[in-house]
Design a protein around this motif. Sequence first.
Motif, mmCIF file in Angstrom:
data_model
loop_
_atom_site.group_PDB
_atom_site.id
_atom_site.type_symbol
_atom_site.label_atom_id
_atom_site.label_comp_id
_atom_site.label_asym_id
_atom_site.label_seq_id
_atom_site.Cartn_x
_atom_site.Cartn_y
_atom_site.Cartn_z
ATOM 1 N N ALA A 89 19.579 4.247 1.428
ATOM 2 C CA ALA A 89 18.670 3.139 1.119
ATOM 3 C C ALA A 89 17.291 3.388 1.728
ATOM 4 O O ALA A 89 16.254 3.148 1.088
ATOM 5 N N VAL A 90 17.266 3.887 2.961
ATOM 6 C CA VAL A 90 15.992 4.195 3.615
ATOM 7 C C VAL A 90 15.286 5.344 2.889
ATOM 8 O O VAL A 90 14.064 5.301 2.649
ATOM 9 N N ILE A 91 16.038 6.364 2.521
ATOM 10 C CA ILE A 91 15.454 7.486 1.772
ATOM 11 C C ILE A 91 14.856 6.996 0.460
ATOM 12 O O ILE A 91 13.731 7.366 0.087
ATOM 13 N N MET A 92 15.595 6.154 -0.259
ATOM 14 C CA MET A 92 15.083 5.618 -1.519
ATOM 15 C C MET A 92 13.851 4.753 -1.296
ATOM 16 O O MET A 92 12.888 4.795 -2.077
ATOM 17 N N HIS A 93 13.859 3.949 -0.251
ATOM 18 C CA HIS A 93 12.719 3.074 0.042
ATOM 19 C C HIS A 93 11.431 3.898 0.171
ATOM 20 O O HIS A 93 10.414 3.590 -0.470
ATOM 21 N N TYR A 94 11.488 4.949 0.979
ATOM 22 C CA TYR A 94 10.281 5.742 1.216
ATOM 23 C C TYR A 94 9.941 6.657 0.044
ATOM 24 O O TYR A 94 8.760 6.892 -0.245
ATOM 25 N N SER A 95 10.945 7.187 -0.629
ATOM 26 C CA SER A 95 10.651 8.081 -1.759
ATOM 27 C C SER A 95 10.094 7.302 -2.948
ATOM 28 O O SER A 95 9.203 7.792 -3.650
ATOM 29 N N LEU A 96 10.583 6.100 -3.179
ATOM 30 C CA LEU A 96 10.017 5.268 -4.253
ATOM 31 C C LEU A 96 8.575 4.882 -3.942
ATOM 32 O O LEU A 96 7.713 4.879 -4.827
ATOM 33 N N ALA A 97 8.327 4.570 -2.680
ATOM 34 C CA ALA A 97 6.953 4.249 -2.280
ATOM 35 C C ALA A 97 6.040 5.454 -2.489
ATOM 36 O O ALA A 97 4.918 5.328 -2.997
ATOM 37 N N ALA A 98 6.526 6.654 -2.117
ATOM 38 C CA ALA A 98 5.729 7.864 -2.289
ATOM 39 C C ALA A 98 5.497 8.184 -3.760
ATOM 40 O O ALA A 98 4.465 8.773 -4.123
ATOM 41 N N ALA A 99 6.455 7.793 -4.615
ATOM 42 C CA ALA A 99 6.337 8.067 -6.051
ATOM 43 C C ALA A 99 5.515 7.002 -6.785
ATOM 44 O O ALA A 99 5.325 7.104 -7.997
ATOM 45 N N GLY A 100 5.063 5.976 -6.060
ATOM 46 C CA GLY A 100 4.230 4.949 -6.674
ATOM 47 C C GLY A 100 4.992 3.878 -7.425
ATOM 48 O O GLY A 100 4.438 3.212 -8.304
ATOM 49 N N ALA A 101 6.267 3.681 -7.084
ATOM 50 C CA ALA A 101 7.059 2.634 -7.745
ATOM 51 C C ALA A 101 6.548 1.255 -7.311
ATOM 52 O O ALA A 101 5.962 1.118 -6.231
ATOM 53 N N PRO A 102 6.774 0.221 -8.127
ATOM 54 C CA PRO A 102 6.401 -1.140 -7.722
ATOM 55 C C PRO A 102 7.028 -1.489 -6.376
ATOM 56 O O PRO A 102 8.183 -1.142 -6.112
#
Length: 235
Positions: A89-102
């Motif tokens: 969940a933490v990995i997804m949180h930061y990777s989505l943020a880095a990818a510009g997700a909403p």
Amino acid sequence: MNVITRNIPNAITCLNLAGGVMAILCASRGADTLWCGLSAFMWAFIFIGIAAVADFLDGFAARLLHAYSELGKELDSLCDMVSFGVAPAVIMHYSLAAAGAPEWTTWAVLLIPVCGALRLARFNIDTRQTTSFIGLPIPANALFWVGYSSLCLQGAEFMAEWYVVLAALLAVSLLMVSPMRLFSLKFKTWGWRGNRLRWLLIITAPVLLFCMGISGLMWLVIAYVLYGLFDRGEE
């Protein structure tokens, strides 16, 4: 059995936990370069892999040494919750943020540890899950999100769209708490007969990883689910 031998499986389980915590710490560093010239995200993926290997080996060690215990069972679930529920969940949180997700999708990942906790709690009290699983195992959940995160970080913009993220979160999280029966990787014999699904998955794994890299883990978990759905003759 002496106290050292009896606690070897528990020591390996603790390595699982250490890997999960390291994955969380590395993911929080995002795209920073850490050791050996690798990014923090890459190290987070590596530590999830270490945790997954330790999770497999602790059960193997317990069977080999006949060192089963209630302590080991509970410790295993607690460590799995961190390594395969919280860490992805933490990995997804930061990777989505880095990818510009909403931004709201970066918080929707809370569904992963919530359903993971429900999955583990049910596993601990369900006596039917000795040779197979009911619902997607939580380590497979973690491997799926490692592969998904890798795609996001590689610039696959489609994977960071809110509707794709939400669909994946709902599908994988609900699979963990679903009544779907899936085979385990525990071999009673090494022959093809009775182990067809296991050998197919083992053959599929290096092919996907060679062709797709880390993102192949996502497709490997999808293949695992599909094998369970459409080829159940021996199960």
